[in-house]
Design a protein around this motif. Structure first.
Motif, PDB file in Angstrom:
ATOM      1  N   ILE A 160     106.365  -8.704  49.014  1.00  0.00           N
ATOM      2  CA  ILE A 160     106.153 -10.065  48.498  1.00  0.00           C
ATOM      3  C   ILE A 160     106.935 -10.282  47.207  1.00  0.00           C
ATOM      4  CG2 ILE A 160     104.420 -11.608  47.514  1.00  0.00           C
ATOM      5  CD1 ILE A 160     102.409 -10.425  49.491  1.00  0.00           C
ATOM      6  N   VAL A 161     106.906  -9.273  46.332  1.00  0.00           N
ATOM      7  CA  VAL A 161     107.632  -9.376  45.065  1.00  0.00           C
ATOM      8  C   VAL A 161     109.134  -9.477  45.310  1.00  0.00           C
ATOM      9  CG1 VAL A 161     108.215  -8.159  42.927  1.00  0.00           C
ATOM     10  CG2 VAL A 161     105.850  -8.214  43.723  1.00  0.00           C
ATOM     11  N   GLN A 162     109.643  -8.678  46.256  1.00  0.00           N
ATOM     12  CA  GLN A 162     111.071  -8.738  46.564  1.00  0.00           C
ATOM     13  C   GLN A 162     111.460 -10.107  47.117  1.00  0.00           C
ATOM     14  OE1 GLN A 162     111.543  -5.411  49.219  1.00  0.00           O
ATOM     15  NE2 GLN A 162     111.942  -3.944  47.556  1.00  0.00           N
ATOM     16  N   GLN A 163     110.622 -10.643  48.004  1.00  0.00           N
ATOM     17  CA  GLN A 163     110.911 -11.970  48.533  1.00  0.00           C
ATOM     18  C   GLN A 163     110.865 -13.023  47.427  1.00  0.00           C
ATOM     19  OE1 GLN A 163     107.987 -12.422  51.630  1.00  0.00           O
ATOM     20  NE2 GLN A 163     109.235 -11.373  53.165  1.00  0.00           N
ATOM     21  N   SER A 164     109.879 -12.871  46.520  1.00  0.00           N
ATOM     22  CA  SER A 164     109.782 -13.811  45.402  1.00  0.00           C
ATOM     23  C   SER A 164     111.004 -13.718  44.503  1.00  0.00           C
ATOM     24  CB  SER A 164     108.512 -13.533  44.597  1.00  0.00           C
ATOM     25  OG  SER A 164     108.418 -14.381  43.478  1.00  0.00           O
ATOM     26  N   ASP A 165     111.450 -12.466  44.225  1.00  0.00           N
ATOM     27  CA  ASP A 165     112.650 -12.293  43.404  1.00  0.00           C
ATOM     28  C   ASP A 165     113.879 -12.871  44.088  1.00  0.00           C
ATOM     29  OD1 ASP A 165     111.190 -11.054  41.457  1.00  0.00           O
ATOM     30  OD2 ASP A 165     111.710  -9.010  42.060  1.00  0.00           O
ATOM     31  N   GLU A 166     113.950 -12.681  45.408  1.00  0.00           N
ATOM     32  CA  GLU A 166     115.090 -13.216  46.158  1.00  0.00           C
ATOM     33  C   GLU A 166     115.101 -14.742  46.098  1.00  0.00           C
ATOM     34  OE1 GLU A 166     118.512 -13.521  48.226  1.00  0.00           O
ATOM     35  OE2 GLU A 166     117.612 -11.715  47.367  1.00  0.00           O
ATOM     36  N   ARG A 167     113.910 -15.331  46.270  1.00  0.00           N
ATOM     37  CA  ARG A 167     113.828 -16.791  46.159  1.00  0.00           C
ATOM     38  C   ARG A 167     114.204 -17.243  44.754  1.00  0.00           C
ATOM     39  NH1 ARG A 167     109.122 -16.159  49.345  1.00  0.00           N
ATOM     40  NH2 ARG A 167     107.826 -16.234  47.467  1.00  0.00           N
ATOM     41  N   ALA A 168     113.725 -16.493  43.745  1.00  0.00           N
ATOM     42  CA  ALA A 168     114.046 -16.855  42.359  1.00  0.00           C
ATOM     43  C   ALA A 168     115.552 -16.766  42.113  1.00  0.00           C
ATOM     44  CB  ALA A 168     113.292 -15.944  41.393  1.00  0.00           C
ATOM     45  N   ARG A 169     116.190 -15.693  42.643  1.00  0.00           N
ATOM     46  CA  ARG A 169     117.637 -15.565  42.480  1.00  0.00           C
ATOM     47  C   ARG A 169     118.373 -16.697  43.198  1.00  0.00           C
ATOM     48  NH1 ARG A 169     116.466  -9.930  42.822  1.00  0.00           N
ATOM     49  NH2 ARG A 169     116.617  -9.996  45.089  1.00  0.00           N
ATOM     50  N   ARG A 170     117.885 -17.029  44.400  1.00  0.00           N
ATOM     51  CA  ARG A 170     118.530 -18.097  45.158  1.00  0.00           C
ATOM     52  C   ARG A 170     118.381 -19.440  44.438  1.00  0.00           C
ATOM     53  NH1 ARG A 170     116.405 -16.986  49.500  1.00  0.00           N
ATOM     54  NH2 ARG A 170     114.684 -18.481  49.535  1.00  0.00           N
ATOM     55  N   LEU A 171     117.152 -19.690  43.952  1.00  0.00           N
ATOM     56  CA  LEU A 171     116.919 -20.941  43.225  1.00  0.00           C
ATOM     57  C   LEU A 171     117.724 -20.979  41.934  1.00  0.00           C
ATOM     58  CD1 LEU A 171     113.064 -21.391  43.709  1.00  0.00           C
ATOM     59  CD2 LEU A 171     114.890 -22.709  44.785  1.00  0.00           C
ATOM     60  N   SER A 172     117.811 -19.817  41.265  1.00  0.00           N
ATOM     61  CA  SER A 172     118.598 -19.761  40.033  1.00  0.00           C
ATOM     62  C   SER A 172     120.073 -20.038  40.319  1.00  0.00           C
ATOM     63  CB  SER A 172     118.445 -18.389  39.371  1.00  0.00           C
ATOM     64  OG  SER A 172     119.213 -18.293  38.211  1.00  0.00           O
ATOM     65  N   ALA A 173     120.580 -19.470  41.422  1.00  0.00           N
ATOM     66  CA  ALA A 173     121.975 -19.727  41.791  1.00  0.00           C
ATOM     67  C   ALA A 173     122.182 -21.201  42.137  1.00  0.00           C
ATOM     68  CB  ALA A 173     122.373 -18.840  42.975  1.00  0.00           C
ATOM     69  N   GLU A 174     121.222 -21.778  42.874  1.00  0.00           N
ATOM     70  CA  GLU A 174     121.335 -23.197  43.213  1.00  0.00           C
ATOM     71  C   GLU A 174     121.268 -24.059  41.959  1.00  0.00           C
ATOM     72  OE1 GLU A 174     118.249 -23.944  45.999  1.00  0.00           O
ATOM     73  OE2 GLU A 174     119.198 -22.839  47.645  1.00  0.00           O
ATOM     74  N   LEU A 175     120.360 -23.675  41.031  1.00  0.00           N
ATOM     75  CA  LEU A 175     120.247 -24.430  39.785  1.00  0.00           C
ATOM     76  C   LEU A 175     121.534 -24.335  38.971  1.00  0.00           C
ATOM     77  CD1 LEU A 175     118.599 -26.047  37.742  1.00  0.00           C
ATOM     78  CD2 LEU A 175     117.680 -23.889  36.867  1.00  0.00           C
ATOM     79  N   GLU A 176     122.095 -23.136  38.901  1.00  0.00           N
ATOM     80  CA  GLU A 176     123.342 -22.963  38.170  1.00  0.00           C
ATOM     81  C   GLU A 176     124.469 -23.777  38.803  1.00  0.00           C
ATOM     82  OE1 GLU A 176     126.254 -19.314  36.625  1.00  0.00           O
ATOM     83  OE2 GLU A 176     124.432 -18.907  37.776  1.00  0.00           O
ATOM     84  N   SER A 177     124.494 -23.776  40.148  1.00  0.00           N
ATOM     85  CA  SER A 177     125.514 -24.570  40.838  1.00  0.00           C
ATOM     86  C   SER A 177     125.315 -26.055  40.581  1.00  0.00           C
ATOM     87  CB  SER A 177     125.466 -24.277  42.339  1.00  0.00           C
ATOM     88  OG  SER A 177     126.362 -25.085  43.058  1.00  0.00           O
ATOM     89  N   ALA A 178     124.043 -26.490  40.611  1.00  0.00           N
ATOM     90  CA  ALA A 178     123.763 -27.905  40.347  1.00  0.00           C
ATOM     91  C   ALA A 178     124.131 -28.272  38.912  1.00  0.00           C
ATOM     92  CB  ALA A 178     122.282 -28.203  40.598  1.00  0.00           C
ATOM     93  N   GLN A 179     123.863 -27.365  37.968  1.00  0.00           N
ATOM     94  CA  GLN A 179     124.228 -27.631  36.580  1.00  0.00           C
ATOM     95  C   GLN A 179     125.739 -27.741  36.416  1.00  0.00           C
ATOM     96  OE1 GLN A 179     122.255 -24.335  34.678  1.00  0.00           O
ATOM     97  NE2 GLN A 179     120.440 -25.536  34.160  1.00  0.00           N
TER      98      GLN A 179
END
Length: 395
Positions: free
Chosen positions: A165-184
């Motif tokens: 669960i933690v790994q999936q959460s970290d993966e989602r966080a990394r994906r969201l962070s990458a999407e946020l960085e791309s959006a920024q």
């Protein structure tokens, strides 16, 4: 990109660890001690006191001094494993302490593989200790042994599930962070593009209101001077002087646009004086009758520039399109702001059909100051231009 816990997350993790530590002491270390208080002096009594004390002391050192070179988390887990085996050997019951201690193997181990290894070794030590205490001839599958094996299995499965669960959460966080960085980045590029577009529009408006109008005036004056050069040399000389003055003004405006002169290119003075000089030049160049009511009005530099540009654009339109014989200019200060009205008796036009850059430029310039431009005209009835700019922040 490695995700680091945020301050709120770290606080929650520390709080969770503290609550688990308290629960572990109360439910894991205290019961063995309490159970032998009536057996003081026996070996079981001393082992039941010493081993929990060693475990508690080592855990306190690891928590209080996490960077100490001697007692690292894995060292503590090794001590915990040995003490679990010793407690089981001395007392014959170690399942409860082992099960309560299982989270330590997942919280302090370096990886899930180490967690599983420590859990298995601790379970083996606990089972071995219980077996030694009961003797080789005793029944192996006692309640303590069964609960130890079940607890070890359940702990491994639960730990792996939490890790997943933690790994999936970290993966989602990394994906969201990458999407946020791309959006920024996209937003930053959009802001840059918008800024460049706005700057181009501003420069285009300034060039149209200054240089382009000046060049248009120079062309008209040059044509008129050439046509009257033989018949009226005095008038041609006056027109050539107007060409020279207009060229000088254009040169000053060009220096402003390229940033080599103070912003605005407008000499200090009252707005009425500035407008009056502009109207005098227009009368001199065109010969049209200009009636002006220009009282002294206090206004800031941006308002002064906007009023001047509105007059310049309106007079340029009169010269090029209106075929007017008279122009009337009125400047007034009201409670809501300053108003400038320019009217002419020319041929007029259909306002809705006008797509000229000049009117749109005036509207945008006034809108930047919270003002508005009203143009009233119809074919054959002349044109009325009303510029209203609020003062003191009023709109």
């Amino acid at each position: 990109m490695i995700q680091r816990p945020q301050p709120d997350d770290r606080f929650r993790i520390r709080t969770l660890h503290r609550w688990y530590a308290v629960s572990w002491v109360l439910l894991g270390l205290c019961p063995p001690v309490i159970s032998v208080l009536d057996k003081a002096g026996t070996s079981r009594f001393w082992w039941s006191l010493a081993l929990p004390a060693v475990i508690a002391l080592c855990y306190a050192i690891v928590v209080a001094y996490p960077g100490n070179p001697v007692l690292r988390p894995h060292t503590f887990l090794g001590v915990l494993t040995l003490c679990l085996g010793g407690m089981s050997c001395a007392r014959g019951d170690g399942a409860a302490l082992f099960i309560v201690s299982l989270p330590h193997f997942w919280l302090l181990a370096k990886s899930p593989r180490h967690s599983i290894a420590f859990s298995g070794i601790a379970a083996t030590a606990t089972v071995a200790g219980i077996t030694i205490h009961r003797g080789a001839d005793a029944d192996f599958f006692t309640g303590n042994i069964i609960f130890t094996l079940i607890g070890c299995t359940a702990g491994v499965l639960l730990g792996l599930g939490v890790v997943r669960i933690v790994q999936q959460s970290d993966e989602r966080a990394r994906r969201l962070s990458a999407e946020l960085e791309s959006a920024q980045l996209r937003l930053l590029e959009a802001h840059k593009l918008q800024g460049a577009t706005e700057e181009r529009e501003r420069l285009a408006r300034e060039i149209h209101d200054t240089l382009a109008q000046g060049f248009a005036s120079i062309i008209v004056l040059a044509e008129a001077a050439r046509s009257s050069l033989d018949t009226d040399p005095g008038k041609s000389a006056q027109q050539l002087l107007s060409i020279e003055n207009t060229a000088r003004e254009n040169f000053a405006e060009a220096r402003v646009l390229v940033g080599s002169a103070p912003q605005s290119g407008l000499a200090p003075g009252s707005v009425a004086g500035t407008l009056r000089r502009t109207l005098d030049r227009f009368t001199e160049d065109t010969g049209l009758t200009v009636t002006a009511d220009l009282p002294e009005v206090e206004c800031d530099q941006p308002t002064r520039i906007a009023l001047l540009r509105c007059v310049q654009e309106s007079l340029a339109n009169v010269r090029k399109h209106a075929a007017a014989s008279a122009v009337d200019v009125v400047l007034a200060l009201h409670a809501h702001g300053v108003e400038l009205e320019i009217t002419d008796d020319g041929r007029g036009f259909v306002v809705e059909d006008s797509r000229g850059f000049g009117l749109n430029g005036m509207r945008k310039r006034l809108a930047e100051l919270g003002g508005e431009l009203t143009v009233t005209s119809s074919v054959g009835d002349g044109t009325r231009v009303l510029a209203a700019i609020p003062t003191n922040g009023q709109v």
